[in-house]
Scaffold this motif. Structure first.
Motif, PDB file in Angstrom:
ATOM      1  N   GLN A  80       0.844  -1.200   0.000  1.00 14.92           N
ATOM      2  CA  GLN A  80       0.000   0.000   0.000  1.00 14.92           C
ATOM      3  C   GLN A  80       0.875   1.245   0.000  1.00 14.92           C
ATOM      4  O   GLN A  80       1.857   1.338   0.727  1.00 14.92           O
ATOM      5  CB  GLN A  80      -0.898   0.007   1.237  1.00 14.92           C
ATOM      6  N   THR A  81       0.509   2.225  -0.818  1.00 18.45           N
ATOM      7  CA  THR A  81       1.318   3.443  -0.943  1.00 18.45           C
ATOM      8  C   THR A  81       0.493   4.699  -0.690  1.00 18.45           C
ATOM      9  O   THR A  81       0.806   5.761  -1.203  1.00 18.45           O
ATOM     10  CB  THR A  81       1.943   3.530  -2.355  1.00 18.45           C
ATOM     11  N   SER A  85       1.842   2.592   5.091  1.00 21.52           N
ATOM     12  CA  SER A  85       1.573   1.193   4.795  1.00 21.52           C
ATOM     13  C   SER A  85       1.486   0.332   6.045  1.00 21.52           C
ATOM     14  O   SER A  85       1.363  -0.890   5.940  1.00 21.52           O
ATOM     15  CB  SER A  85       2.672   0.637   3.885  1.00 21.52           C
TER      16      SER A  85
END
Length: 444
Positions: free
Chosen positions: A50-51, A56
């Motif tokens: 996840q960015t 994250s």
């Protein structure tokens, strides 16, 4: 327990029952119980790829307190009682970049974690013979609704519920719920399903558990969340005792869920009465059949579980879930399914899940209080707008120990580790750890 504490709790019981005749209060007070449950919880979830701007990783630590008071019943044909519950959550650590939404701790208006949150509830109860009516603060644990207790504080509901055991072997249950307070919230909301943005204040339910004999139990339940869904559940549990320390358990479950009210019309779904995820071109109409078969072989301290679950392909499986409502911490739900695990629930449209678990109770080798398990699930055939060959798998480890004697008798330690890998669009691979220390202190 100190004399002061005991005196205060006794005063609470007496005060709660002032409206009742003095002589009738004898059992009301004598049978009263109060406990303070404490849970220290560290939650770490790594979303890996996840960015988003939120980061994250979620990493938070909190302390929860739940004070439960349960009165006895007054004398007489009709017995009256009163229960009360107060819940408090404290944030011990949740820095910038480590708090995402209200998965563990509620959020301030600016997105930061709150320092503390709390709420309380009262439940009036009436008993006649073997039938009991409760109204107020409830935490149901039924096939069609399971109150979630997967974080610091439990999810609670407001409404009424009646249970009857007048007939030997037959337990009847019925009720109506109006509001819910999420596990990470101070606010009560109406009810919805995952993806729904409109509130419903009508959840009706009823059902029966029939113990046919010592080995066989049959269940049937019905639930209706107004403007969302109608759900039928049928279950059958059979335990075959092979020998003194061997048994084979079969657990069969079937849910049929269809649209109700606003969810059954395009206009209603457009207004927010819809389910999230794939819905076969209907923009959120609920139409689902889910069945599962679970088999467990127990031998001494060993337990081997295997099973299969099938979700039909018109929409996701649904039960109550307030995650789509605009209220802090309203989300977080439990499902009466073996596949409701640490990270995923394996309930997407079309998903076919195979699973297995091995568990061991170390009391068999002289370490009472210590248990451990490892679980693996693989879901395939998920219907998704992003394409075919959509799948996910999860591996969970759980270790628990409760101190059996000495100064720290009753203190529980738990570790949960989960690993999820998925190619479902919009989801992320996740690695999760939970560390839990819990203790219940009797006060009365």
């Amino acid at each position: 327990m100190t004399v002061t504490t005991k005196t205060r709790l006794s005063a609470l019981a007496v005060g709660a029952g002032l409206c009742l005749p003095t002589l009738a209060l004898a059992d009301f007070i004598k049978d009263s119980k109060a406990t303070l449950s404490m849970r220290n919880f560290y939650f770490n979830n790594d979303y890996r790829e996840q960015t988003s701007s939120a980061g994250s990783k979620l990493a938070e630590w909190g302390q929860g307190f739940v004070l439960d008071y349960k009165s006895g019943f007054t004398d007489g044909t009709l017995g009256f009682g009163l229960d009360a519950q107060a819940l408090l959550g404290l944030t011990l650590d949740s820095g910038s970049g480590r708090h995402q939404g209200s998965t563990m701790i509620p959020s301030e208006s600016n997105g930061d974690a709150v320092d503390q949150w709390s709420h309380a509830g009262v439940t009036g109860k009436v008993r006649l013979s073997k039938t009991e009516l409760r109204y107020g603060n409830l935490q149901p644990k039924l096939p069609i609704l399971v109150s979630n207790d997967g974080r610091l504080l439990p999810q609670t509901f407001e409404g009424g519920m009646i249970t009857s055991n007048e007939i030997d072997g037959l337990k009847l249950t019925a009720g109506r719920l109006e509001h819910v307070v999420g596990r990470a919230s101070t606010n009560r909301t109406g009810m919805a399903v995952s993806g729904g943005t409109q509130e419903s204040n009508e959840f009706w339910f009823g059902g029966a558990d029939y113990t046919i004999n010592d080995q066989l139990t049959a269940q049937y339940y019905y639930a209706n969340l107004e403007d969302y869904y109608k759900q039928h559940f049928a279950g059958l549990v059979h335990v075959y005792p092979i020998s003194k320390d061997q048994s084979f358990k079969t657990d069969l479950r079937y849910f049929k869920t269809d649209a109700d009210g606003a969810n059954d019309s395009a206009a209603g779904r457009a207004a927010g009465y819809k389910v999230g995820g794939y819905s076969n071109g209907t923009n959120g109409k609920i139409d689902n059949d889910t069945w599962s078969a679970i088999f467990t072989y127990a031998l001494g301290g060993h337990s081997f579980t295997a099973g299969y679950q099938s979700v039909s392909d018109n929409s996701n499986f649904v039960q109550l879930n307030q995650g789509g409502l605009v209220n802090e911490g309203a989300g977080g739900a439990s499902l009466y399914l073996f596949t409701d695990r640490l990270i995923s629930t394996f309930t997407r449209a079309g998903e076919q899940t195979r699973f297995g678990q091995y568990a061991y109770n170390f009391s068999q080798v002289g370490i009472p209080g210590l248990t451990a398990s490892v679980t693996y699930l693989k879901g395939t055939g998920i219907e998704a707008t992003s394409g075919s060959d959509t799948k996910e798998w999860e591996r969970d480890i759980a270790v628990d120990y409760v101190v059996q004697s000495g100064t720290f008798k009753g203190v529980g330690f738990g570790w949960r580790n989960g690993m999820l890998r998925t190619n479902v669009s919009g989801d992320y691979d996740q690695d999760q750890n939970r560390l839990i220390v819990s203790y219940s202190l009797p006060l009365l």
